[in-house]
Design an enzyme around this catalytic site. Structure first.
Site, PDB file in Angstrom:
ATOM      1  N   HIS A 126     106.684 -40.504   1.595  1.00 37.28           N
ATOM      2  CA  HIS A 126     107.558 -41.111   0.589  1.00 37.28           C
ATOM      3  C   HIS A 126     109.001 -40.794   0.996  1.00 37.28           C
ATOM      4  O   HIS A 126     109.251 -39.747   1.603  1.00 37.28           O
ATOM      5  CB  HIS A 126     107.217 -40.468  -0.758  1.00 37.28           C
ATOM      6  CG  HIS A 126     107.871 -41.068  -1.951  1.00 37.28           C
ATOM      7  ND1 HIS A 126     109.148 -40.752  -2.335  1.00 37.28           N
ATOM      8  CD2 HIS A 126     107.412 -41.949  -2.884  1.00 37.28           C
ATOM      9  CE1 HIS A 126     109.451 -41.407  -3.452  1.00 37.28           C
ATOM     10  NE2 HIS A 126     108.416 -42.141  -3.800  1.00 37.28           N
ATOM     11  N   ASP A 203     103.592 -32.203  -0.103  1.00 34.02           N
ATOM     12  CA  ASP A 203     103.981 -33.088  -1.206  1.00 34.02           C
ATOM     13  C   ASP A 203     102.690 -33.486  -1.930  1.00 34.02           C
ATOM     14  O   ASP A 203     101.904 -34.283  -1.421  1.00 34.02           O
ATOM     15  CB  ASP A 203     104.706 -34.309  -0.624  1.00 34.02           C
ATOM     16  CG  ASP A 203     104.988 -35.383  -1.673  1.00 34.02           C
ATOM     17  OD1 ASP A 203     104.465 -35.278  -2.797  1.00 34.02           O
ATOM     18  OD2 ASP A 203     105.705 -36.341  -1.346  1.00 34.02           O
ATOM     19  N   GLN A 206     100.705 -37.133  -5.291  1.00 36.09           N
ATOM     20  CA  GLN A 206      99.588 -38.061  -5.478  1.00 36.09           C
ATOM     21  C   GLN A 206      98.224 -37.398  -5.347  1.00 36.09           C
ATOM     22  O   GLN A 206      97.203 -38.087  -5.411  1.00 36.09           O
ATOM     23  CB  GLN A 206      99.683 -39.225  -4.467  1.00 36.09           C
ATOM     24  CG  GLN A 206     100.950 -40.055  -4.594  1.00 36.09           C
ATOM     25  CD  GLN A 206     100.991 -40.896  -5.877  1.00 36.09           C
ATOM     26  OE1 GLN A 206      99.981 -41.066  -6.570  1.00 36.09           O
ATOM     27  NE2 GLN A 206     102.169 -41.399  -6.200  1.00 36.09           N
ATOM     28  N   LYS A 229     103.566 -37.957 -13.319  1.00 36.73           N
ATOM     29  CA  LYS A 229     102.425 -38.620 -12.673  1.00 36.73           C
ATOM     30  C   LYS A 229     101.112 -37.978 -13.109  1.00 36.73           C
ATOM     31  O   LYS A 229     100.059 -38.584 -13.034  1.00 36.73           O
ATOM     32  CB  LYS A 229     102.555 -38.546 -11.151  1.00 36.73           C
ATOM     33  CG  LYS A 229     103.705 -39.389 -10.596  1.00 36.73           C
ATOM     34  CD  LYS A 229     103.708 -39.374  -9.089  1.00 36.73           C
ATOM     35  CE  LYS A 229     105.026 -39.814  -8.499  1.00 36.73           C
ATOM     36  NZ  LYS A 229     105.266 -41.259  -8.595  1.00 36.73           N
ATOM     37  N   CYS A 367     108.703 -47.024  -1.780  1.00 37.63           N
ATOM     38  CA  CYS A 367     109.525 -45.902  -1.281  1.00 37.63           C
ATOM     39  C   CYS A 367     108.942 -45.339   0.011  1.00 37.63           C
ATOM     40  O   CYS A 367     108.958 -44.111   0.227  1.00 37.63           O
ATOM     41  CB  CYS A 367     109.674 -44.796  -2.319  1.00 37.63           C
ATOM     42  SG  CYS A 367     110.570 -45.314  -3.775  1.00 37.63           S
TER      43      CYS A 367
HETATM   44  C1  LIG Z   1     103.907 -39.085  -2.442  1.00 35.36           C
HETATM   45  C2  LIG Z   1     105.100 -39.023  -3.349  1.00 35.36           C
HETATM   46  N1  LIG Z   1     106.031 -38.093  -3.146  1.00 35.36           N
HETATM   47  C3  LIG Z   1     107.108 -37.976  -3.929  1.00 35.36           C
HETATM   48  C4  LIG Z   1     107.320 -38.833  -4.980  1.00 35.36           C
HETATM   49  C5  LIG Z   1     108.538 -38.669  -5.829  1.00 35.36           C
HETATM   50  O1  LIG Z   1     108.191 -38.261  -7.107  1.00 35.36           O
HETATM   51  P1  LIG Z   1     109.279 -38.174  -8.270  1.00 35.36           P
HETATM   52  O2  LIG Z   1     109.973 -39.503  -8.281  1.00 35.36           O
HETATM   53  O3  LIG Z   1     108.472 -37.917  -9.485  1.00 35.36           O
HETATM   54  O4  LIG Z   1     110.198 -37.051  -7.928  1.00 35.36           O
HETATM   55  C6  LIG Z   1     106.388 -39.839  -5.236  1.00 35.36           C
HETATM   56  C7  LIG Z   1     106.609 -40.804  -6.325  1.00 35.36           C
HETATM   57  O5  LIG Z   1     106.172 -41.923  -6.274  1.00 35.36           O
HETATM   58  C8  LIG Z   1     105.245 -39.919  -4.401  1.00 35.36           C
HETATM   59  O6  LIG Z   1     104.317 -40.856  -4.616  1.00 35.36           O
END
Ligand SMILES: Cc1ncc(COP(=O)(O)O)c(C=O)c1O
Length: 409
Positions: A126, A203, A206, A229, A367
């Site tokens: 992401h 990270d 998900q 999430k 993203c």
């Molecule tokens: C794999 C992953 N990392 C990071 C993020 C960023 O999360 P946040 O916008 O809640 O900080 C997302 C959000 O879609 C994501 O799917």
């Protein structure tokens, strides 16, 4: 294919937002990878907190501050249990995954990444696990290196050893791809990195939503996720860090609560985790996140994982039968994320027609623009599943896609 492992109708009934019609049809929500809906238990916890306990934490001598501090620290303990961290001091409350990664970039990155060094990420990150490292590398004169993915959306594990060099200062990698659903072999990656004394940030935005996570078993050094999430409130998230690692890092932001004492000449910083929580934290958010975790534990984390695999298999089969539909991301180990293209219909048009049918999916680059380039597409349609989704939701999606095909025939 076995059933969901819990009473799906009852679980669905726990999410009031899902009980509505949109555009004259029953709502079908298939965008949980973007954000999860909230069970009544979370809404109740937020109301209870603001109705009975609200006060600033860690500072007051009065009863409300005591209660609020207790509720906030109880939430930290709930997160510790959820991740199976050794110690509640390893849990830092932040705004979300993005802030957690930026915190590590601003502290570990600033301290340890120097000229000629390398930070290793993967091609399926992401943007929030790409851009902070680009910023660190730009500032330090270091280099960002990338583990490639294959055509199914799996990491090319045979490329990893050569990419972990004596210059690598950190491996920052996603547990589950938000755009493909692929589950990465984190334990194996951590073992490879640790063999060369390289710390690993995971990270987990998900992964925590789909299956149980044990940070001690993974042995990662950092783990990040977002409350919203995980069916909790927006504005709250978590950075897990091994205690010795967190204790070795400089502070992140300066301000109240992150200090032990301040004079005009010198500040003595607070202990971990408060050192990283400057200012008034999102107390209500933490309480809501704790409630979300307890709700999920009540349903059963393993049962949720079983439901995810059950519905993913059903949805994959159903979507593959739609003429012209091409799944992007077909790794054997996946969570309930279905990214696809439909002939040469633009994903945005697919999304717009589905919306008219009351179906919420996501379209775009998710993203993850470098990943889209890797697969030679500008965008995909993404349907993402959660514990409250049913086979009927999938059937509605398939019916909607046939409608799209008719419109563009
Ligand atoms: C794999 C992953 N990392 C990071 C993020 C960023 O999360 P946040 O916008 O809640 O900080 C997302 C959000 O879609 C994501 O799917």
């Amino acid at each position: 294919m076995t059933g969901p492992g819990f009473d799906l109708e009852r679980v669905r009934g726990d999410f009031p937002l899902l009980r509505q019609e949109v555009r004259g049809r029953p709502l079908v929500y298939l965008d949980s990878a973007a954000t999860g809906q909230k069970p009544q238990a979370v809404l109740d916890a937020l109301t209870r907190y603001y109705t009975h306990d609200n006060a600033n934490v860690h500072r007051g001598v009065h009863i409300l501050s005591e209660r609020s501090t207790q509720a906030y620290e109880d939430a930290r303990e709930t997160v510790r249990r959820f991740l199976n961290a050794k110690d509640a001091r390893e849990i830092v409350f932040v705004r979300g995954t993005t802030e957690a990664i930026n915190l590590v970039a601003a502290t570990y990155g600033r301290k340890h990444v120097g000229p000629g060094d390398e930070v290793l990420i993967s091609a399926m990150e992401h943007h929030s696990n790409i851009v902070p490292w680009q910023m660190v590398c730009d500032a330090a004169g270091a280099k960002l290196r990338v583990i490639p993915v294959d055509d199914r959306g799996e990491l090319k594990m045979d490329a990893v050893d050569a990419l972990l060099t004596e210059r690598t200062r950190l491996l920052a990698i996603t547990h589950v791809s938000n755009a493909l659903g692929s589950i990465n072999p984190i334990k194996a990656l951590v073992a490879k990195a640790h063999a060369k004394n390289i710390p690993v940030l995971v990270d987990g935005a998900q992964s925590v939503t789909h299956f149980p996570v044990d940070v001690q078993d993974l042995d990662c050094d950092f783990f990040a996720f977002s409350g919203h999430k995980l069916f909790g409130p927006t504005g709250i998230g978590v950075l897990y860090g091994k205690l010795a690692m967190l204790e070795s890092l400089p502070p992140y932001q300066g301000g109240g609560d992150m200090i032990l004492s301040v004079t005009m000449e010198k500040t003595v910083y607070n202990r971990v985790p408060h050192r990283f929580e400057a200012g008034t934290p999102d107390m209500a958010g933490a309480v809501g996140l704790g409630a979300a975790i307890r709700y999920l534990e009540g349903v059963g984390l393993s049962a949720i994982a079983q439901h995810d695999q059950w519905l993913l298999a059903y949805a994959t089969q159903a979507l593959e039968a739609v003429p012209g539909l091409k799944l992007v991301g077909t790794a054997p180990k996946k969570t309930g994320v279905l990214s696809f293209t439909l002939g040469d219909v633009h994903p945005h048009d697919v999304g717009t027609i589905l919306d008219q049918e009351g179906i919420c999916i996501r379209t775009g680059h998710h993203c993850a623009q470098p990943l889209m380039q890797r697969f030679g597409v500008a965008a995909t349609v993404r349907a993402s599943l959660a514990l409250y989704n049913t086979p009927q939701d999938v059937d509605a999606l398939v019916k909607g896609l046939h409608k799209v095909r008719e419109v563009f025939a």
